[in-house]
Design a protein around this motif. Sequence first.
Motif, PDB file in Angstrom:
ATOM      1  N   LEU A  49       0.823  -1.213   0.000  1.00 55.48           N
ATOM      2  CA  LEU A  49       0.000   0.000   0.000  1.00 55.48           C
ATOM      3  C   LEU A  49       0.856   1.262   0.000  1.00 55.48           C
ATOM      4  O   LEU A  49       0.364   2.340  -0.342  1.00 55.48           O
ATOM      5  CB  LEU A  49      -0.925   0.004   1.222  1.00 55.48           C
ATOM      6  N   PHE A  50       2.141   1.127   0.408  1.00 48.85           N
ATOM      7  CA  PHE A  50       3.054   2.266   0.470  1.00 48.85           C
ATOM      8  C   PHE A  50       4.359   1.917  -0.246  1.00 48.85           C
ATOM      9  O   PHE A  50       4.793   0.760  -0.274  1.00 48.85           O
ATOM     10  CB  PHE A  50       3.378   2.624   1.924  1.00 48.85           C
ATOM     11  N   THR A  51       4.968   2.951  -0.835  1.00 55.70           N
ATOM     12  CA  THR A  51       6.356   2.841  -1.296  1.00 55.70           C
ATOM     13  C   THR A  51       7.198   3.631  -0.313  1.00 55.70           C
ATOM     14  O   THR A  51       6.900   4.784  -0.007  1.00 55.70           O
ATOM     15  CB  THR A  51       6.528   3.411  -2.717  1.00 55.70           C
ATOM     16  N   ARG A  52       8.233   2.999   0.199  1.00 58.10           N
ATOM     17  CA  ARG A  52       9.030   3.606   1.264  1.00 58.10           C
ATOM     18  C   ARG A  52      10.448   3.874   0.777  1.00 58.10           C
ATOM     19  O   ARG A  52      11.020   3.091   0.027  1.00 58.10           O
ATOM     20  CB  ARG A  52       9.066   2.687   2.483  1.00 58.10           C
ATOM     21  N   SER A  53      10.981   5.003   1.228  1.00 59.37           N
ATOM     22  CA  SER A  53      12.403   5.295   1.034  1.00 59.37           C
ATOM     23  C   SER A  53      12.893   5.923   2.325  1.00 59.37           C
ATOM     24  O   SER A  53      12.138   6.094   3.278  1.00 59.37           O
ATOM     25  CB  SER A  53      12.601   6.244  -0.155  1.00 59.37           C
ATOM     26  N   THR A  54      14.138   6.272   2.368  1.00 56.70           N
ATOM     27  CA  THR A  54      14.682   6.855   3.608  1.00 56.70           C
ATOM     28  C   THR A  54      14.070   8.221   3.905  1.00 56.70           C
ATOM     29  O   THR A  54      14.041   8.653   5.053  1.00 56.70           O
ATOM     30  CB  THR A  54      16.209   7.007   3.510  1.00 56.70           C
ATOM     31  N   ARG A  55      13.595   8.905   2.870  1.00 59.47           N
ATOM     32  CA  ARG A  55      13.071  10.250   3.087  1.00 59.47           C
ATOM     33  C   ARG A  55      11.582  10.410   2.797  1.00 59.47           C
ATOM     34  O   ARG A  55      10.957  11.338   3.301  1.00 59.47           O
ATOM     35  CB  ARG A  55      13.844  11.252   2.208  1.00 59.47           C
ATOM     36  N   THR A  56      11.032   9.562   1.979  1.00 61.12           N
ATOM     37  CA  THR A  56       9.632   9.740   1.574  1.00 61.12           C
ATOM     38  C   THR A  56       8.801   8.486   1.825  1.00 61.12           C
ATOM     39  O   THR A  56       9.327   7.375   1.889  1.00 61.12           O
ATOM     40  CB  THR A  56       9.528  10.088   0.080  1.00 61.12           C
ATOM     41  N   LEU A  57       7.511   8.738   1.976  1.00 61.88           N
ATOM     42  CA  LEU A  57       6.535   7.650   2.131  1.00 61.88           C
ATOM     43  C   LEU A  57       5.349   8.009   1.244  1.00 61.88           C
ATOM     44  O   LEU A  57       4.678   9.018   1.478  1.00 61.88           O
ATOM     45  CB  LEU A  57       6.097   7.526   3.590  1.00 61.88           C
ATOM     46  N   GLU A  58       5.124   7.224   0.223  1.00 68.81           N
ATOM     47  CA  GLU A  58       4.063   7.515  -0.726  1.00 68.81           C
ATOM     48  C   GLU A  58       3.109   6.330  -0.842  1.00 68.81           C
ATOM     49  O   GLU A  58       3.492   5.176  -0.596  1.00 68.81           O
ATOM     50  CB  GLU A  58       4.647   7.837  -2.111  1.00 68.81           C
ATOM     51  N   LEU A  59       1.861   6.618  -1.221  1.00 69.95           N
ATOM     52  CA  LEU A  59       0.899   5.559  -1.481  1.00 69.95           C
ATOM     53  C   LEU A  59       1.169   4.941  -2.845  1.00 69.95           C
ATOM     54  O   LEU A  59       1.493   5.649  -3.802  1.00 69.95           O
ATOM     55  CB  LEU A  59      -0.527   6.123  -1.470  1.00 69.95           C
ATOM     56  N   THR A  60       1.052   3.654  -2.937  1.00 74.04           N
ATOM     57  CA  THR A  60       1.101   2.990  -4.235  1.00 74.04           C
ATOM     58  C   THR A  60      -0.210   3.295  -4.966  1.00 74.04           C
ATOM     59  O   THR A  60      -1.163   3.790  -4.352  1.00 74.04           O
ATOM     60  CB  THR A  60       1.239   1.465  -4.062  1.00 74.04           C
ATOM     61  N   PRO A  61      -0.301   3.043  -6.254  1.00 74.39           N
ATOM     62  CA  PRO A  61      -1.580   3.243  -6.966  1.00 74.39           C
ATOM     63  C   PRO A  61      -2.726   2.506  -6.280  1.00 74.39           C
ATOM     64  O   PRO A  61      -3.844   3.028  -6.183  1.00 74.39           O
ATOM     65  CB  PRO A  61      -1.289   2.690  -8.363  1.00 74.39           C
ATOM     66  N   GLU A  62      -2.458   1.257  -5.814  1.00 76.73           N
ATOM     67  CA  GLU A  62      -3.484   0.501  -5.106  1.00 76.73           C
ATOM     68  C   GLU A  62      -3.837   1.159  -3.768  1.00 76.73           C
ATOM     69  O   GLU A  62      -5.008   1.177  -3.357  1.00 76.73           O
ATOM     70  CB  GLU A  62      -3.033  -0.938  -4.871  1.00 76.73           C
ATOM     71  N   GLY A  63      -2.813   1.722  -3.126  1.00 73.40           N
ATOM     72  CA  GLY A  63      -3.050   2.405  -1.866  1.00 73.40           C
ATOM     73  C   GLY A  63      -3.924   3.628  -2.034  1.00 73.40           C
ATOM     74  O   GLY A  63      -4.789   3.927  -1.193  1.00 73.40           O
ATOM     75  N   LYS A  64      -3.716   4.356  -3.178  1.00 71.83           N
ATOM     76  CA  LYS A  64      -4.538   5.534  -3.455  1.00 71.83           C
ATOM     77  C   LYS A  64      -5.999   5.155  -3.679  1.00 71.83           C
ATOM     78  O   LYS A  64      -6.911   5.889  -3.288  1.00 71.83           O
ATOM     79  CB  LYS A  64      -3.992   6.263  -4.675  1.00 71.83           C
ATOM     80  N   VAL A  65      -6.208   4.003  -4.318  1.00 72.25           N
ATOM     81  CA  VAL A  65      -7.576   3.530  -4.533  1.00 72.25           C
ATOM     82  C   VAL A  65      -8.208   3.106  -3.214  1.00 72.25           C
ATOM     83  O   VAL A  65      -9.401   3.356  -2.960  1.00 72.25           O
ATOM     84  CB  VAL A  65      -7.585   2.350  -5.537  1.00 72.25           C
ATOM     85  N   PHE A  66      -7.412   2.485  -2.360  1.00 75.83           N
ATOM     86  CA  PHE A  66      -7.942   1.937  -1.107  1.00 75.83           C
ATOM     87  C   PHE A  66      -8.230   3.012  -0.058  1.00 75.83           C
ATOM     88  O   PHE A  66      -9.101   2.839   0.792  1.00 75.83           O
ATOM     89  CB  PHE A  66      -6.957   0.912  -0.537  1.00 75.83           C
ATOM     90  N   LEU A  67      -7.516   4.154  -0.141  1.00 79.67           N
ATOM     91  CA  LEU A  67      -7.664   5.177   0.908  1.00 79.67           C
ATOM     92  C   LEU A  67      -9.104   5.677   1.058  1.00 79.67           C
ATOM     93  O   LEU A  67      -9.627   5.689   2.190  1.00 79.67           O
ATOM     94  CB  LEU A  67      -6.717   6.348   0.629  1.00 79.67           C
ATOM     95  N   PRO A  68      -9.783   6.119   0.001  1.00 77.44           N
ATOM     96  CA  PRO A  68     -11.169   6.580   0.213  1.00 77.44           C
ATOM     97  C   PRO A  68     -12.105   5.464   0.692  1.00 77.44           C
ATOM     98  O   PRO A  68     -13.050   5.726   1.430  1.00 77.44           O
ATOM     99  CB  PRO A  68     -11.586   7.105  -1.159  1.00 77.44           C
TER     100      PRO A  68
END
Length: 305
Positions: A49-68
């Motif tokens: 559901l998330f893409t993680r890096s040392t500095r950023t945390l973003e929603l994956t496309p599936e995560g964006k769909v699942f959030l609402p």
Amino acid sequence: MGVTIKQINAFVAIAKSRSFAEASGQLHLSQPALSIAIKNLEEVLGGSLFTRSTRTLELTPEGKVFLPVAQRLLDDLDHAMEDISNLFSLKQGTLSMAAMPFFAASILPDILVSYQSQHPNISIRLHDIVNELVIEEVRSGRVEIGLCFHSGKDEDLEFTPLFSEEFMALLSVDHPLADRDEVNWVDLFNYPFLTLLQPSSIQDTVKKVAKKLDLTFSPYIETHQLSTVGYMIASGLGVGIVPQSCHEQMIKTGAICKKLVNPVISEQVGIIHRKRHALSSAAFSMKHQIIKHYQKDIPLNNDNI
């Protein structure tokens, strides 16, 4: 393993804050516990559901769909919890109850005024129907409580007695029996009898007395409404019997009521509801209000048995 509310809350908090640390503080969970919740949720859903890096945390496309979807689930849960809480606290809801028409007209208005003042947001569906249908509606669960005569044979229903209702003779003002203080059943049977159509507890009462006195009962007129019986008797079409609580209603039709003796017949009136079924808060409060109205020292509980 299914998805839990804890996991949904964790996902929404992280998605909005874009920070495990901030979400951890909002939910009062440790970051390791939060990470485990998201990991388990992703395993159930089948992907990240998330893409993680040392500095950023973003929603994956599936995560964006699942959030609402996740947010809507939490909102629906909040609304459901609020609605249930309001039902328990009598801030909203609907109470379905049943009573015989003459009791609904003569007994319930004062009780409902008091109930409304205490619980103005509870709406009431009142079925004003004959005694036998009151029992049937309660037994089926279509209404929660009923006000009716005690049948003495409904083992599946709880009956709380309120008062004893005596039956009276119903006559026209110029009837030959009208000048008497008391009317005998035997004398009453000498005139055309008007009564309610079956099923009718009133007609059943007349039949039982007729059998006991070895008299013939053959109704002259049968109607669905007691007020119709009253108007017809006031016009001189015959005689009848009514519960004492109908006295004022019958006076308005132009008929008169007389004490009925030899024998004096009375029936217990009370509240019925199904055994082994807890009453809703609204129904339990109504039962208490009715009992309080009659100042009965009857213990109240809302157990399932």
